[in-house]
Design a protein around this motif. Structure first.
Motif, PDB file in Angstrom:
ATOM      1  N   UNK A  56       0.828  -1.209   0.000  1.00 32.72           N
ATOM      2  CA  UNK A  56       0.000   0.000   0.000  1.00 32.72           C
ATOM      3  C   UNK A  56       0.865   1.263   0.000  1.00 32.72           C
ATOM      4  N   UNK A  57       2.054   1.211   0.633  1.00 32.20           N
ATOM      5  CA  UNK A  57       2.888   2.401   0.732  1.00 32.20           C
ATOM      6  C   UNK A  57       3.980   2.463  -0.336  1.00 32.20           C
ATOM      7  N   UNK A  58       3.821   1.723  -1.440  1.00 31.98           N
ATOM      8  CA  UNK A  58       4.650   2.012  -2.603  1.00 31.98           C
ATOM      9  C   UNK A  58       5.882   1.178  -2.847  1.00 31.98           C
ATOM     10  N   UNK A  59       5.906  -0.079  -2.405  1.00 25.59           N
ATOM     11  CA  UNK A  59       7.054  -0.955  -2.627  1.00 25.59           C
ATOM     12  C   UNK A  59       6.658  -2.180  -3.454  1.00 25.59           C
ATOM     13  N   UNK A  60       7.423  -2.458  -4.515  1.00 27.96           N
ATOM     14  CA  UNK A  60       7.362  -3.773  -5.140  1.00 27.96           C
ATOM     15  C   UNK A  60       8.169  -4.740  -4.268  1.00 27.96           C
ATOM     16  N   UNK A  61       7.659  -5.952  -4.097  1.00 31.72           N
ATOM     17  CA  UNK A  61       8.337  -6.974  -3.307  1.00 31.72           C
ATOM     18  C   UNK A  61       8.765  -8.080  -4.268  1.00 31.72           C
ATOM     19  N   UNK A  62      10.087  -8.329  -4.335  1.00 34.98           N
ATOM     20  CA  UNK A  62      10.637  -9.301  -5.286  1.00 34.98           C
ATOM     21  C   UNK A  62      11.280 -10.445  -4.517  1.00 34.98           C
ATOM     22  N   UNK A  63      10.927 -11.658  -4.891  1.00 28.22           N
ATOM     23  CA  UNK A  63      11.434 -12.869  -4.243  1.00 28.22           C
ATOM     24  C   UNK A  63      12.628 -13.416  -5.025  1.00 28.22           C
ATOM     25  N   UNK A  64      13.781 -13.551  -4.325  1.00 31.03           N
ATOM     26  CA  UNK A  64      14.976 -14.112  -4.949  1.00 31.03           C
ATOM     27  C   UNK A  64      15.364 -15.446  -4.307  1.00 31.03           C
ATOM     28  N   UNK A  65      14.451 -16.100  -3.586  1.00 26.07           N
ATOM     29  CA  UNK A  65      14.790 -17.324  -2.866  1.00 26.07           C
ATOM     30  C   UNK A  65      15.331 -18.417  -3.780  1.00 26.07           C
ATOM     31  N   UNK A  66      14.798 -18.519  -4.979  1.00 25.37           N
ATOM     32  CA  UNK A  66      15.244 -19.584  -5.877  1.00 25.37           C
ATOM     33  C   UNK A  66      16.734 -19.522  -6.098  1.00 25.37           C
ATOM     34  N   UNK A  67      17.238 -18.329  -6.401  1.00 17.72           N
ATOM     35  CA  UNK A  67      18.669 -18.201  -6.678  1.00 17.72           C
ATOM     36  C   UNK A  67      19.489 -18.482  -5.438  1.00 17.72           C
ATOM     37  N   UNK A  68      19.065 -17.956  -4.272  1.00 22.14           N
ATOM     38  CA  UNK A  68      19.858 -18.103  -3.065  1.00 22.14           C
ATOM     39  C   UNK A  68      19.922 -19.556  -2.601  1.00 22.14           C
ATOM     40  N   UNK A  69      18.922 -20.369  -2.994  1.00 22.29           N
ATOM     41  CA  UNK A  69      18.932 -21.774  -2.552  1.00 22.29           C
ATOM     42  C   UNK A  69      19.533 -22.712  -3.592  1.00 22.29           C
ATOM     43  N   UNK A  70      19.890 -22.173  -4.764  1.00 30.70           N
ATOM     44  CA  UNK A  70      20.403 -23.015  -5.839  1.00 30.70           C
ATOM     45  C   UNK A  70      21.816 -23.489  -5.552  1.00 30.70           C
TER      46      UNK A  70
END
Length: 285
Positions: free
Chosen positions: A271-285
């Motif tokens: 609501x306050x203007x942030x896109x949330x991006x998930x990078x878990x795939x790369x960090x667990x590879x």
């Protein structure tokens, strides 16, 4: 998809239209297409020599089975939406409503009507694009509707000559709306897809933020979750400080566009203007 899902979608669409105080119906006649084009002209104010679309082309779309609808209120057309059949299902090309009904959930009613229309025809995916710098549109598309970004498109339309887009590069975010998925079903029931910065997790970094003077600053991108801020009023910024608006355009293209090009997933918009991006795939590879 089954008949029960289609019926539920129709009921949700009817309720949304009733709450917004509008009627939404398919258009067929050439006079209606001329009226729809006048609505688009009021909203986008294009160069007279470069219309957004012509009545004749709208009639072809409608006659060939595409989604061509008008939004009525008080006996006049105050909104319009065009979607055409595409490889993904339905691509929603343009939608808009008069400023007089902004903030009355008319856009939400139109999208629920579009969802019901598509499901009645066994179409389960709708795609469209929007300007990723416009915060209210990002929240509407990703939170209220539960659509998911699939591709960052740099300067997608090139230079445009309407008053809304003139003077800015036309970066767009392509989204996919899976009509029978959890988020779309929740949206139809009045439950938006809410994400928050507080719930992002311990290994969260800020990839793009604002300096005290309002200019963008690129940060880190090495966490499990990356937060990407956009300004609250980018449209106003275009009018009052075009160079700063361009700075934000290029910074967002670099960070959000770069992360998506690497295959990372935008999981929502706060609501306050942030896109949330998930990078878990790369960090667990």
């Amino acid at each position: 998809m089954n008949a029960a899902q289609a019926a539920a979608a129709t009921a949700a669409a009817d309720l949304a239209a009733e709450r917004a105080g509008v009627t939404i119906r398919e258009l067929h006649g050439l006079d209606e297409m001329h009226e729809a084009c006048r609505v688009l002209d009021r909203i986008w104010r294009p160069d007279p020599g470069n219309p957004l679309i012509t009545p004749e082309l709208l009639r072809v779309f409608a006659h060939s089975g595409s989604y061509v609808v008008g939004v009525g209120r008080g006996g006049r057309m105050i909104g319009f939406c065009l979607g055409f059949l595409a490889s993904a299902g339905l691509h929603s090309h343009i939608a808009g409503v008069d400023d007089s009904v902004r903030g009355r959930s008319v856009g939400f009613a139109v999208k629920q009507h579009q969802r019901a229309w598509a499901l009645a025809r066994s179409i389960t995916t709708v795609t469209w694009t929007f300007d990723p710098l416009i915060s209210r549109n990002a929240y509407f598309n990703l939170a209220k509707l539960g659509a998911a970004p699939s591709e960052y498109l740099a300067d997608f339309y090139g230079a445009m000559r309407d008053e809304v887009n003139a003077g800015t590069e036309t970066d767009r975010l392509m989204v996919r709306w899976e009509l029978t998925g959890e988020h779309a079903v929740g949206s139809a029931a009045g439950t938006p897809h809410i994400v928050t910065v507080d719930g992002a997790g311990a290994r969260t970094v800020v990839g793009l933020d604002a300096k005290p003077d309002g200019s963008p600053v690129v940060g880190r991108q090495d966490g499990d979750t990356v937060l990407v801020r956009i300004p609250a009023e980018a449209e106003e910024l275009r009018r009052t400080d075009p160079p700063l608006a361009r700075e934000w355009r290029y910074a967002l293209r670099e960070v959000l566009g770069g992360l998506m090009a690497e295959g990372h997933t935008v999981t929502g918009f706060t609501r306050d203007g942030w896109y949330v991006i998930d990078r878990h795939q790369e960090s667990q590879a």
